[in-house]
Design a protein around this motif. Sequence first.
Motif, PDB file in Angstrom:
ATOM      1  N   VAL A  42      27.412 -65.094 104.898  1.00  0.00           N
ATOM      2  CA  VAL A  42      26.419 -65.213 103.823  1.00  0.00           C
ATOM      3  C   VAL A  42      26.617 -64.035 102.886  1.00  0.00           C
ATOM      4  N   GLY A  44      24.793 -61.896  99.608  1.00  0.00           N
ATOM      5  CA  GLY A  44      23.598 -61.717  98.787  1.00  0.00           C
ATOM      6  C   GLY A  44      24.051 -61.508  97.349  1.00  0.00           C
ATOM      7  N   HIS A  47      26.739 -56.521  96.590  1.00  0.00           N
ATOM      8  CA  HIS A  47      26.724 -55.097  96.223  1.00  0.00           C
ATOM      9  C   HIS A  47      27.194 -54.170  97.339  1.00  0.00           C
ATOM     10  N   SER A  48      27.694 -54.731  98.439  1.00  0.00           N
ATOM     11  CA  SER A  48      28.242 -53.855  99.483  1.00  0.00           C
ATOM     12  C   SER A  48      29.688 -53.519  99.149  1.00  0.00           C
ATOM     13  N   ASP A 105      17.984 -47.043  94.782  1.00  0.00           N
ATOM     14  CA  ASP A 105      18.215 -46.680  93.375  1.00  0.00           C
ATOM     15  C   ASP A 105      18.252 -47.863  92.417  1.00  0.00           C
ATOM     16  N   GLY A 113      20.102 -59.322 101.928  1.00  0.00           N
ATOM     17  CA  GLY A 113      21.289 -58.466 101.875  1.00  0.00           C
ATOM     18  C   GLY A 113      20.912 -56.995 101.974  1.00  0.00           C
ATOM     19  N   THR A 117      22.036 -54.308 105.649  1.00  0.00           N
ATOM     20  CA  THR A 117      22.886 -53.107 105.752  1.00  0.00           C
ATOM     21  C   THR A 117      22.067 -51.824 105.858  1.00  0.00           C
ATOM     22  N   HIS A 120      18.222 -48.054 101.823  1.00  0.00           N
ATOM     23  CA  HIS A 120      17.139 -47.068 101.898  1.00  0.00           C
ATOM     24  C   HIS A 120      16.981 -46.350 100.568  1.00  0.00           C
ATOM     25  N   VAL A 170      19.561 -65.439 107.378  1.00  0.00           N
ATOM     26  CA  VAL A 170      18.143 -65.100 107.203  1.00  0.00           C
ATOM     27  C   VAL A 170      17.603 -65.894 106.012  1.00  0.00           C
ATOM     28  N   ARG A 337      19.774 -37.602  99.684  1.00  0.00           N
ATOM     29  CA  ARG A 337      18.411 -38.101  99.899  1.00  0.00           C
ATOM     30  C   ARG A 337      18.022 -37.863 101.357  1.00  0.00           C
TER      31      ARG A 337
HETATM   32  C1  LIG Z   1      25.155 -49.829  92.241  1.00  0.00           C
HETATM   33  C2  LIG Z   1      24.722 -49.807  93.685  1.00  0.00           C
HETATM   34  C3  LIG Z   1      23.617 -49.057  94.050  1.00  0.00           C
HETATM   35  C4  LIG Z   1      23.213 -49.018  95.393  1.00  0.00           C
HETATM   36  N1  LIG Z   1      22.135 -48.257  95.740  1.00  0.00           N
HETATM   37  C5  LIG Z   1      21.762 -48.169  97.031  1.00  0.00           C
HETATM   38  C6  LIG Z   1      20.669 -47.350  97.437  1.00  0.00           C
HETATM   39  O1  LIG Z   1      19.995 -46.720  96.617  1.00  0.00           O
HETATM   40  N2  LIG Z   1      20.387 -47.271  98.767  1.00  0.00           N
HETATM   41  C7  LIG Z   1      21.116 -47.942  99.699  1.00  0.00           C
HETATM   42  O2  LIG Z   1      20.825 -47.812 100.892  1.00  0.00           O
HETATM   43  N3  LIG Z   1      22.129 -48.753  99.350  1.00  0.00           N
HETATM   44  C8  LIG Z   1      22.459 -48.884  98.040  1.00  0.00           C
HETATM   45  N4  LIG Z   1      23.502 -49.700  97.695  1.00  0.00           N
HETATM   46  C9  LIG Z   1      24.110 -50.545  98.728  1.00  0.00           C
HETATM   47  C10 LIG Z   1      23.413 -51.904  98.775  1.00  0.00           C
HETATM   48  O3  LIG Z   1      22.004 -51.767  98.784  1.00  0.00           O
HETATM   49  C11 LIG Z   1      23.784 -52.635 100.067  1.00  0.00           C
HETATM   50  O4  LIG Z   1      25.165 -52.742 100.180  1.00  0.00           O
HETATM   51  C12 LIG Z   1      23.129 -54.018 100.158  1.00  0.00           C
HETATM   52  O5  LIG Z   1      23.444 -54.603 101.386  1.00  0.00           O
HETATM   53  C13 LIG Z   1      23.555 -54.951  99.052  1.00  0.00           C
HETATM   54  O6  LIG Z   1      22.715 -56.099  99.038  1.00  0.00           O
HETATM   55  P1  LIG Z   1      23.336 -57.498  98.611  1.00  0.00           P
HETATM   56  O7  LIG Z   1      22.217 -58.457  98.398  1.00  0.00           O
HETATM   57  O8  LIG Z   1      24.280 -57.294  97.499  1.00  0.00           O
HETATM   58  O9  LIG Z   1      24.090 -57.890  99.937  1.00  0.00           O
HETATM   59  P2  LIG Z   1      25.652 -58.229 100.146  1.00  0.00           P
HETATM   60  O10 LIG Z   1      26.437 -57.026  99.838  1.00  0.00           O
HETATM   61  O11 LIG Z   1      25.967 -59.467  99.435  1.00  0.00           O
HETATM   62  O12 LIG Z   1      25.644 -58.481 101.717  1.00  0.00           O
HETATM   63  C14 LIG Z   1      25.391 -57.417 102.588  1.00  0.00           C
HETATM   64  C15 LIG Z   1      25.244 -57.943 104.013  1.00  0.00           C
HETATM   65  O13 LIG Z   1      24.086 -58.764 104.079  1.00  0.00           O
HETATM   66  C16 LIG Z   1      24.412 -59.986 104.685  1.00  0.00           C
HETATM   67  N5  LIG Z   1      23.511 -60.989 104.117  1.00  0.00           N
HETATM   68  C17 LIG Z   1      23.239 -61.236 102.825  1.00  0.00           C
HETATM   69  N6  LIG Z   1      22.344 -62.240 102.732  1.00  0.00           N
HETATM   70  C18 LIG Z   1      22.066 -62.635 103.988  1.00  0.00           C
HETATM   71  C19 LIG Z   1      21.235 -63.625 104.552  1.00  0.00           C
HETATM   72  N7  LIG Z   1      20.479 -64.420 103.808  1.00  0.00           N
HETATM   73  N8  LIG Z   1      21.219 -63.773 105.899  1.00  0.00           N
HETATM   74  C20 LIG Z   1      21.959 -62.972 106.707  1.00  0.00           C
HETATM   75  N9  LIG Z   1      22.757 -62.003 106.227  1.00  0.00           N
HETATM   76  C21 LIG Z   1      22.803 -61.847 104.878  1.00  0.00           C
HETATM   77  C22 LIG Z   1      25.858 -60.225 104.318  1.00  0.00           C
HETATM   78  O14 LIG Z   1      26.476 -61.145 105.197  1.00  0.00           O
HETATM   79  C23 LIG Z   1      26.403 -58.821 104.485  1.00  0.00           C
HETATM   80  O15 LIG Z   1      26.681 -58.558 105.825  1.00  0.00           O
HETATM   81  C24 LIG Z   1      23.916 -49.764  96.377  1.00  0.00           C
HETATM   82  C25 LIG Z   1      25.036 -50.537  95.989  1.00  0.00           C
HETATM   83  C26 LIG Z   1      25.429 -50.541  94.663  1.00  0.00           C
HETATM   84  C27 LIG Z   1      26.634 -51.359  94.262  1.00  0.00           C
END
Ligand SMILES: Cc1cc2nc3c(=O)[nH]c(=O)nc-3n(C[C@H](O)[C@H](O)[C@H](O)COP(=O)(O)OP(=O)(O)OC[C@H]3O[C@@H](n4cnc5c(N)ncnc54)[C@H](O)[C@@H]3O)c2cc1C
Length: 432
Positions: A42, A44, A47-48, A105, A113, A117, A120, A170, A337
Amino acid sequence: MTWSNWAGNVSATPARVLEPRSVDEAADVVKRSADRGERVRVVGAGHSFTPLCATDGALLRLTHLSGIRGIDCARQRVRVAGGTPLHVLNPILDGIGLALPNLGDIDRQSIAGAIATGTHGTGLRHQGIAAAVTGLSMVLADGSVVSVDDSHDPELFQAARVGLGAFGVVTEVELQCVPAFRLRALETPGRLGEVIDGYEQLVAEYDHVDFHWFPHTDRVLLKRNSRVSDDDPGQPQPAWRERLDEDILSNKVFGALNRAASLRPGIVPSLNQVSARVLGAKEYTDTSWKVFCSSRDVRFRESEYAVPRASLPAVISALRTWIDTHDVTLPFPIEVRSTGADDVWLSTAYERENAYVAVHQYHRMDDGGVFAAFEAIVREHLGRPHWGKLHTLGADDFARLYPRFGDALQVRDRVDPDRRFTNDHLTHILGP
Ligand SMILES: Cc1cc2nc3c(=O)[nH]c(=O)nc-3n(C[C@H](O)[C@H](O)[C@H](O)COP(=O)(O)OP(=O)(O)OC[C@H]3O[C@@H](n4cnc5c(N)ncnc54)[C@H](O)[C@@H]3O)c2cc1C
């Protein structure tokens, strides 16, 4: 089609990309993939920085599973669909007088998503978003739909709160909210040594402390946010100032400086001196999520580790020495942080108060070895990497770093014995 993440450092060619319109459809997709013997990941908002979502099987996007599914006013809890982006969720919560207790942030991530991960923000008296999760609904590998919480399959609940998409899809997240609140933001330039020396006092005094250190200099931008009462006279920033800071200085000018730096890395130390000064002092008061989150248009790669807070001075000192003695140029600030401990099995803050140190590199520039050097430094301090940010640790490391890692793996064996929800990266970090 080729899928790639926000930073552009991970791409994959899934056999199919599916956007189910309902939970039943999502369950059906998982069942049909099982019939084909196909893996499922899956995604989201992508952004990982780690290849968590990469697959050559089925890639599920929950774009249509978005919005509020239920509100429990008495307990200040909401149930939201798993695909809901935080930038959609925050204003909806505000409209009903609620807010998430803490945020990172940015607000581009999906709620599922973000929690998967361990996303925070900062604040010693606060935790990551997953700590606010009180229940989950999921599609499991056999296509069944379950709802779990502290009293219904608590092991699956604990494992799946920060679950890396390894335990199921989820579809709904229940969140413990707090009454909507405002924050007074105070941003001031400072010196690295002073901020490190006074760090314990700062995090005790202010609700949310975040500082950005500009490498190759001793300059920092210190952000202190304090919760204020409803009748506090503080005002939001004027629209022109917000636009100047966020749109122009933080994104357009910063983007241009980074492009220049990628062509002439030698100018980076001077650029960092300028950047640290341009982002000058400011003070304003606004709705919590508007203060916590800003836009990040300039692409980068990032590694972030949680270390016990007492290790922060040693980690920063070692990192500074390494940067100053190696041929590396880092135009992005290093962010620091802190959060309080939580009880989420795979959370970086599991039973530990942490400082988080995040190293970034502009996406067009080579990292010059800084990520590997950083990892070697934080390993000495029991560093736990952010699951969504660059690291090379594997299952054996995590077994040492997380007391409940083995319990989470047992849950995985129970709910996904055929490893429907895996890929090479998950095999590396969780085991086969
Ligand atoms: C510009 C930028 C700023 C950021 N700032 C922060 C910050 O301030 N603090 C911090 O902690 N992190 C930060 N991050 C990291 C980001 O919050 C995490 O990587 C987060 O997981 C990304 O969410 P996403 O929806 O893009 O998930 P994705 O990267 O698309 O997926 C992440 C994980 O979630 C799983 N997932 C997604 N949806 C589901 C679902 N419905 N059911 C089960 N599993 C699912 C995916 O399989 C994967 O394992 C930042 C990243 C970027 C690029």
